[in-house]
Write a protein that holds these residues in place. Structure first.
Motif, mmCIF file in Angstrom:
data_model
loop_
_atom_site.group_PDB
_atom_site.id
_atom_site.type_symbol
_atom_site.label_atom_id
_atom_site.label_comp_id
_atom_site.label_asym_id
_atom_site.label_seq_id
_atom_site.Cartn_x
_atom_site.Cartn_y
_atom_site.Cartn_z
ATOM 1 N N THR A 118 0.845 -1.191 0.000
ATOM 2 C CA THR A 118 0.000 0.000 0.000
ATOM 3 C C THR A 118 0.885 1.247 0.000
ATOM 4 N N LEU A 119 0.263 2.402 -0.082
ATOM 5 C CA LEU A 119 0.925 3.710 0.040
ATOM 6 C C LEU A 119 2.161 3.842 -0.846
ATOM 7 N N GLY A 120 1.953 3.592 -2.128
ATOM 8 C CA GLY A 120 3.037 3.767 -3.084
ATOM 9 C C GLY A 120 4.143 2.747 -2.967
ATOM 10 N N GLY A 121 3.873 1.627 -2.319
ATOM 11 C CA GLY A 121 4.881 0.589 -2.175
ATOM 12 C C GLY A 121 5.881 0.836 -1.073
ATOM 13 N N LEU A 122 5.627 1.816 -0.204
ATOM 14 C CA LEU A 122 6.492 2.060 0.950
ATOM 15 C C LEU A 122 5.887 1.519 2.241
ATOM 16 N N ALA A 123 4.731 0.884 2.136
ATOM 17 C CA ALA A 123 4.063 0.349 3.320
ATOM 18 C C ALA A 123 3.426 -1.000 2.990
ATOM 19 N N ILE A 124 3.241 -1.780 4.031
ATOM 20 C CA ILE A 124 2.568 -3.070 3.938
ATOM 21 C C ILE A 124 1.476 -3.068 4.993
ATOM 22 N N GLN A 125 0.284 -3.448 4.573
ATOM 23 C CA GLN A 125 -0.818 -3.590 5.514
ATOM 24 C C GLN A 125 -1.201 -5.057 5.577
ATOM 25 N N ASP A 126 -1.493 -5.520 6.773
ATOM 26 C CA ASP A 126 -1.974 -6.882 6.917
ATOM 27 C C ASP A 126 -3.279 -6.880 7.684
ATOM 28 N N VAL A 127 -4.025 -7.956 7.511
ATOM 29 C CA VAL A 127 -5.231 -8.198 8.290
ATOM 30 C C VAL A 127 -5.112 -9.606 8.857
ATOM 31 N N LEU A 128 -5.240 -9.720 10.169
ATOM 32 C CA LEU A 128 -5.184 -10.991 10.871
ATOM 33 C C LEU A 128 -6.584 -11.308 11.360
ATOM 34 N N ASP A 129 -7.086 -12.499 10.999
ATOM 35 C CA ASP A 129 -8.457 -12.866 11.356
ATOM 36 C C ASP A 129 -8.494 -14.298 11.872
ATOM 37 N N CYS A 130 -8.960 -14.471 13.087
ATOM 38 C CA CYS A 130 -9.185 -15.779 13.701
ATOM 39 C C CYS A 130 -10.625 -15.789 14.195
ATOM 40 N N PRO A 131 -11.574 -16.081 13.305
ATOM 41 C CA PRO A 131 -12.985 -15.894 13.629
ATOM 42 C C PRO A 131 -13.527 -16.767 14.758
ATOM 43 N N THR A 132 -12.873 -17.879 15.083
ATOM 44 C CA THR A 132 -13.400 -18.738 16.145
ATOM 45 C C THR A 132 -12.845 -18.409 17.525
ATOM 46 N N GLY B 22 -7.863 -7.710 13.185
ATOM 47 C CA GLY B 22 -7.035 -6.551 13.477
ATOM 48 C C GLY B 22 -6.153 -6.275 12.276
ATOM 49 N N THR B 23 -5.541 -5.114 12.250
ATOM 50 C CA THR B 23 -4.691 -4.762 11.121
ATOM 51 C C THR B 23 -3.411 -4.097 11.610
ATOM 52 N N THR B 24 -2.343 -4.335 10.860
ATOM 53 C CA THR B 24 -1.073 -3.666 11.108
ATOM 54 C C THR B 24 -0.666 -2.938 9.840
ATOM 55 N N ILE B 25 -0.174 -1.735 9.996
ATOM 56 C CA ILE B 25 0.422 -1.007 8.881
ATOM 57 C C ILE B 25 1.890 -0.824 9.229
ATOM 58 N N ARG B 26 2.729 -1.360 8.342
ATOM 59 C CA ARG B 26 4.176 -1.263 8.500
ATOM 60 C C ARG B 26 4.692 -0.311 7.426
ATOM 61 N N CYS B 27 5.320 0.769 7.840
ATOM 62 C CA CYS B 27 5.809 1.779 6.899
ATOM 63 C C CYS B 27 7.324 1.863 6.962
ATOM 64 N N TYR B 28 7.926 1.882 5.790
ATOM 65 C CA TYR B 28 9.366 2.077 5.698
ATOM 66 C C TYR B 28 9.648 3.562 5.541
ATOM 67 N N ASN B 29 10.565 4.082 6.339
ATOM 68 C CA ASN B 29 10.964 5.482 6.283
ATOM 69 C C ASN B 29 12.355 5.539 5.652
ATOM 70 N N PRO B 30 12.446 5.897 4.361
ATOM 71 C CA PRO B 30 13.756 5.912 3.696
ATOM 72 C C PRO B 30 14.749 6.888 4.326
ATOM 73 N N THR B 31 14.275 8.004 4.842
ATOM 74 C CA THR B 31 15.173 8.999 5.436
ATOM 75 C C THR B 31 15.881 8.432 6.662
ATOM 76 N N ALA B 32 15.149 7.704 7.488
ATOM 77 C CA ALA B 32 15.720 7.123 8.704
ATOM 78 C C ALA B 32 16.195 5.688 8.500
ATOM 79 N N ASN B 33 15.925 5.114 7.315
ATOM 80 C CA ASN B 33 16.212 3.706 7.045
ATOM 81 C C ASN B 33 15.661 2.840 8.171
ATOM 82 N N ALA B 34 14.370 3.039 8.463
ATOM 83 C CA ALA B 34 13.735 2.343 9.582
ATOM 84 C C ALA B 34 12.301 1.957 9.225
ATOM 85 N N TRP B 35 11.843 0.896 9.864
ATOM 86 C CA TRP B 35 10.451 0.451 9.746
ATOM 87 C C TRP B 35 9.707 0.830 11.022
ATOM 88 N N HIS B 36 8.529 1.405 10.846
ATOM 89 C CA HIS B 36 7.639 1.705 11.960
ATOM 90 C C HIS B 36 6.326 0.982 11.682
#
Length: 166
Positions: free
Chosen positions: A60-74, A81-95
């Protein structure tokens, strides 16, 4: 009267990683796709239960982020729930930010690597420290563990998952 549907913005979905940072984006990019999981959860009494589920990852977000959805219905009182993982090229870090809109819980994290493991350390919106890790990572499987800090400051395993690519 219903509101007409509007097309989603193109930035919501990306076809792949931003080519300028493809090597750095591979850290979480290796999880893109769908995974069948066994989600093992520890309740307040310390008893463990396992629930099947699914974990889907996408760019997602121009290929600088990954979103996931975790589902355990039982699982009891468990909603997707969802996680958004964004890469920050300036800091060379993932948040990352994990969100559970049903409980109001969210977690902010920063990722690092330790050999072949990916560690994520952060804090919940209620002030609890967490430590998550991806390990035993292969093309078709991986393991994940989530630890919560106890009152003494040490971490206790609260959740673990095994994942197999669908």
């Amino acid at each position: 009267m219903s509101t007409p549907l509007v097309a989603l913005p193109a930035a919501l979905h990306a076809d792949g990683p931003d080519p300028a940072y493809a090597d750095q984006l591979a850290l979480f990019g290796q999880f893109i796709g769908s995974w069948r999981i066994d989600n093992r959860l520890r309740d307040r009494d310390g008893e463990w239960s396992t629930y099947p589920g699914r974990w889907d990852f996408g760019w997602t977000l121009g290929g600088l982020a990954i979103q996931d959805v975790l589902d355990c219905p039982t699982a009891p009182n468990r909603y997707p729930g969802t996680t958004i993982r964004c890469y920050n090229p300036t800091a060379n870090a993932w948040h990352a930010v994990w969100l559970d809109p049903h409980s109001g819980l969210y977690v902010t994290l920063k990722a690092s690597t330790d050999g072949a493991e990916i560690a994520l350390d952060g804090t919940t919106n209620k002030g609890s420290e967490v430590h998550w890790k991806f390990f035993d990572i292969a093309d078709t499987s991986f393991r994940w563990q989530g630890y919560l800090a106890n009152e003494g400051g040490s971490f206790e395993l609260a959740q673990e998952m095994t994942a197999h690519r669908i």
